[in-house]
Motif scaffolding. Structure first.
Motif, PDB file in Angstrom:
ATOM      1  N   ASN A  97      15.822  34.696  36.643  1.00  0.00           N
ATOM      2  CA  ASN A  97      16.100  34.702  35.207  1.00  0.00           C
ATOM      3  C   ASN A  97      15.364  33.548  34.536  1.00  0.00           C
ATOM      4  O   ASN A  97      15.240  32.472  35.115  1.00  0.00           O
ATOM      5  CB  ASN A  97      17.600  34.542  34.954  1.00  0.00           C
ATOM      6  N   PHE A  98      14.921  33.792  33.294  1.00  0.00           N
ATOM      7  CA  PHE A  98      14.165  32.777  32.567  1.00  0.00           C
ATOM      8  C   PHE A  98      14.819  32.468  31.226  1.00  0.00           C
ATOM      9  O   PHE A  98      15.407  33.342  30.584  1.00  0.00           O
ATOM     10  CB  PHE A  98      12.727  33.257  32.311  1.00  0.00           C
ATOM     11  N   SER A  99      14.668  31.223  30.803  1.00  0.00           N
ATOM     12  CA  SER A  99      15.113  30.817  29.465  1.00  0.00           C
ATOM     13  C   SER A  99      14.073  31.290  28.453  1.00  0.00           C
ATOM     14  O   SER A  99      12.996  31.757  28.826  1.00  0.00           O
ATOM     15  CB  SER A  99      15.260  29.292  29.400  1.00  0.00           C
ATOM     16  N   SER A 100      14.365  31.116  27.187  1.00  0.00           N
ATOM     17  CA  SER A 100      13.411  31.523  26.155  1.00  0.00           C
ATOM     18  C   SER A 100      12.151  30.659  26.188  1.00  0.00           C
ATOM     19  O   SER A 100      11.123  31.037  25.636  1.00  0.00           O
ATOM     20  CB  SER A 100      14.062  31.446  24.776  1.00  0.00           C
ATOM     21  N   ASN A 101      12.217  29.501  26.846  1.00  0.00           N
ATOM     22  CA  ASN A 101      11.053  28.623  26.984  1.00  0.00           C
ATOM     23  C   ASN A 101      10.305  28.854  28.294  1.00  0.00           C
ATOM     24  O   ASN A 101       9.336  28.158  28.577  1.00  0.00           O
ATOM     25  CB  ASN A 101      11.472  27.156  26.922  1.00  0.00           C
ATOM     26  N   GLY A 102      10.793  29.760  29.135  1.00  0.00           N
ATOM     27  CA  GLY A 102      10.098  30.089  30.367  1.00  0.00           C
ATOM     28  C   GLY A 102      10.526  29.305  31.592  1.00  0.00           C
ATOM     29  O   GLY A 102       9.886  29.399  32.640  1.00  0.00           O
ATOM     30  N   TRP A 103      11.608  28.557  31.490  1.00  0.00           N
ATOM     31  CA  TRP A 103      12.109  27.833  32.661  1.00  0.00           C
ATOM     32  C   TRP A 103      13.083  28.699  33.429  1.00  0.00           C
ATOM     33  O   TRP A 103      13.823  29.487  32.839  1.00  0.00           O
ATOM     34  CB  TRP A 103      12.795  26.530  32.251  1.00  0.00           C
ATOM     35  N   VAL A 104      13.088  28.539  34.727  1.00  0.00           N
ATOM     36  CA  VAL A 104      14.018  29.288  35.578  1.00  0.00           C
ATOM     37  C   VAL A 104      15.441  28.881  35.216  1.00  0.00           C
ATOM     38  O   VAL A 104      15.759  27.697  35.130  1.00  0.00           O
ATOM     39  CB  VAL A 104      13.748  28.998  37.073  1.00  0.00           C
ATOM     40  N   LYS A 105      16.280  29.893  34.988  1.00  0.00           N
ATOM     41  CA  LYS A 105      17.702  29.661  34.724  1.00  0.00           C
ATOM     42  C   LYS A 105      18.488  30.054  35.958  1.00  0.00           C
ATOM     43  O   LYS A 105      18.081  30.947  36.695  1.00  0.00           O
ATOM     44  CB  LYS A 105      18.203  30.553  33.577  1.00  0.00           C
ATOM     45  N   PRO A 106      19.634  29.415  36.165  1.00  0.00           N
ATOM     46  CA  PRO A 106      20.483  29.872  37.265  1.00  0.00           C
ATOM     47  C   PRO A 106      21.069  31.236  36.943  1.00  0.00           C
ATOM     48  O   PRO A 106      21.226  31.598  35.779  1.00  0.00           O
ATOM     49  CB  PRO A 106      21.570  28.808  37.360  1.00  0.00           C
ATOM     50  N   LYS A 107      21.374  31.982  37.990  1.00  0.00           N
ATOM     51  CA  LYS A 107      22.007  33.286  37.799  1.00  0.00           C
ATOM     52  C   LYS A 107      23.446  33.092  37.369  1.00  0.00           C
ATOM     53  O   LYS A 107      24.101  32.131  37.773  1.00  0.00           O
ATOM     54  CB  LYS A 107      21.987  34.081  39.105  1.00  0.00           C
TER      55      LYS A 107
END
Length: 157
Positions: free
Chosen positions: A81-91
């Motif tokens: 999953n990615f944030s709106s800025n393109g960083w990996v987000k935790p599930k």
């Protein structure tokens, strides 16, 4: 007057005691150096681990951009999953799984100096994520994604 043999024997005992003192001093200084070296090795291992995590996060961000900035990508068999800025987000999941899944995606090696984190602390809320991965040496690796900014730090004891 002591005999010549007695003087040689006493001198031999002093000589052996002196050598024993020198060897003990050398061993103590060696042990001191080994402890300093152990601390340096530990610091370096944690620095390398955090660098690898940051490199992997940047690599995933590049893949996110090249793929048209989707909310989710499958990378290395994992749904990321990615944030709106393109960083990996935790599930999404319970508190422990959220941080653990994030760590596994960003650092699949999981091991720093032959250890995995002994515990995980989750300080996430809403769309701000902060996880501390605590190792038995007393060091923590903190990964944060707060207000669209990704950061990683090492926290000593």
């Amino acid at each position: 007057m002591p005999s010549k043999a007695r003087v040689v024997s006493i001198f031999g005992h002093y000589k052996m005691a002196l050598w024993f003192a020198v060897i003990c001093t050398l061993l103590l200084s060696l042990l001191s150096s080994v402890e300093k070296l152990r601390v340096n090795i530990e610091d370096t291992a944690f620095a390398v681990a955090t660098k690898r995590i940051l490199d992997r996060a940047n690599l995933y961000k590049q893949q996110w951009v090249l793929s048209g900035q989707p909310e989710q990508l499958t990378i290395d068999g994992h749904a990321v999953n990615f944030s709106s800025n393109g960083w990996v987000k935790p599930k999404n999941g319970d508190e422990f799984d959220l941080c653990l899944s994030w760590f596994l995606v960003l650092y699949p090696e999981r091991v720093v100096i032959d250890e995995t984190p002994s515990s995980v602390e989750n300080f996430s809320e809403l769309n701000s994520y902060r996880c501390d991965y605590i190792f038995s040496q007393g060091k923590r690796i903190r990964i944060e994604l707060v207000e669209g900014k990704f950061s990683i730090d090492i926290i000593d004891r």
